[in-house]
Design a protein around this motif. Structure first.
Motif, PDB file in Angstrom:
ATOM      1  N   TYR A 134       0.825  -1.206   0.000  1.00  0.00           N
ATOM      2  CA  TYR A 134       0.000   0.000   0.000  1.00  0.00           C
ATOM      3  C   TYR A 134       0.859   1.256   0.000  1.00  0.00           C
ATOM      4  CZ  TYR A 134      -4.475  -2.336   0.535  1.00  0.00           C
ATOM      5  OH  TYR A 134      -5.598  -3.077   0.289  1.00  0.00           O
ATOM      6  N   ASP A 135       1.905   1.262   0.830  1.00  0.00           N
ATOM      7  CA  ASP A 135       2.728   2.474   0.952  1.00  0.00           C
ATOM      8  C   ASP A 135       3.527   2.768  -0.312  1.00  0.00           C
ATOM      9  OD1 ASP A 135       1.806   2.653   3.536  1.00  0.00           O
ATOM     10  OD2 ASP A 135       3.523   1.594   4.393  1.00  0.00           O
ATOM     11  N   GLU A 136       4.063   1.705  -0.951  1.00  0.00           N
ATOM     12  CA  GLU A 136       4.996   1.891  -2.053  1.00  0.00           C
ATOM     13  C   GLU A 136       4.374   1.737  -3.439  1.00  0.00           C
ATOM     14  OE1 GLU A 136       8.041   2.879  -1.625  1.00  0.00           O
ATOM     15  OE2 GLU A 136       8.007   2.780   0.564  1.00  0.00           O
ATOM     16  N   VAL A 137       3.213   1.088  -3.512  1.00  0.00           N
ATOM     17  CA  VAL A 137       2.619   0.826  -4.824  1.00  0.00           C
ATOM     18  C   VAL A 137       1.255   1.485  -4.984  1.00  0.00           C
ATOM     19  CG1 VAL A 137       1.886  -0.963  -6.451  1.00  0.00           C
ATOM     20  CG2 VAL A 137       3.861  -1.365  -4.972  1.00  0.00           C
ATOM     21  N   ILE A 138       0.336   1.134  -4.077  1.00  0.00           N
ATOM     22  CA  ILE A 138      -1.054   1.571  -4.274  1.00  0.00           C
ATOM     23  C   ILE A 138      -1.220   3.072  -4.052  1.00  0.00           C
ATOM     24  CG2 ILE A 138      -3.413   1.323  -3.422  1.00  0.00           C
ATOM     25  CD1 ILE A 138      -2.798  -1.618  -2.918  1.00  0.00           C
TER      26      ILE A 138
END
Length: 219
Positions: A134-138
């Motif tokens: 979530y932090d790095e992609v979404i």
């Protein structure tokens, strides 16, 4: 007869077959006693792992060298390596002593691949890879897609953080982990050569129903 001039040449043939087999057995014994596995691992494998973890990993993953070394040791343990060394010697010895005209070495890796995939699952959990998703992609993807917020008809506004929070409810970290590990399990027969095709299925039917409820709350 060569020395006395009765012949112009001579040939000496030494029957070394039995000694060749004995040498193979001695090498097996030496490999067992010498901790060749430890020497190889400490001198070659461990430094490679140390170098690898210094590189920037995808999605901001951080892995330390020790857990990765332990995973490699479990994937390729000493007793398995010893077994392969002895298998190679058994295959090569008849060729070296002249009993065979050729030799073929086959090492079965499929079981070790399955162990490696289990170790990958454990390493991903330890590195909290699914939280990083979530932090790095979404979230970065959402930033490019909706900006800080987007406006619905009649002046309703939804922020990016609300969208991400909704996604975390519809597809929580636990669900993402479960699906990722299921994908690894589905891919295993293909990776190990037991299947010729790969068809990965991720069921999101329940997530859609949850999404409807979350959208209703947002509205």
């Amino acid at each position: 007869r060569y020395i006395t001039g009765e012949r112009d040449e001579f040939a000496v043939t030494v029957e070394a077959e039995d000694q060749g087999v004995a040498i193979g057995d001695e090498i097996k014994s030496l490999v067992r006693k010498s901790d060749a596995y430890g020497l190889l691992f400490d001198g070659y494998v461990a430094p490679k792992i140390d170098d690898a973890v210094l590189q920037e990993l995808p999605f901001g993953l951080e892995l330390s060298s020790q857990p990765l070394q332990a995973a490699v040791r479990r994937t390729v343990p000493p007793e398995w390596v010893q077994e392969q060394v002895e298998h190679v010697l058994d295959e090569v010895t008849p060729y070296l002593v002249g009993d065979e005209d050729s030799f073929q070495i086959s090492i079965e890796l499929s079981e070790r691949v399955e162990v490696a995939l289990d170790e990958i699952k454990a390493l991903l959990r330890e590195a909290e890879a699914y939280d990083l998703l979530y932090d790095e992609v979404i979230e970065p993807a959402m930033a490019g897609f909706v900006g800080e917020s987007f406006e619905l008809p009649f002046g309703f506004e939804v922020t990016r953080q609300e969208v991400v929070s909704a996604l975390r409810r519809v597809a929580p970290v636990e669900w993402v982990q479960e699906q990722a590990e299921d994908v690894i399990d589905q891919a295993t027969p293909y990776i190990t050569g037991r299947a010729d095709t790969l068809n990965v299925v991720v069921d999101i039917a329940d997530n859609k129903w949850e999404g409807r409820a979350v959208l209703g709350e947002l509205v």
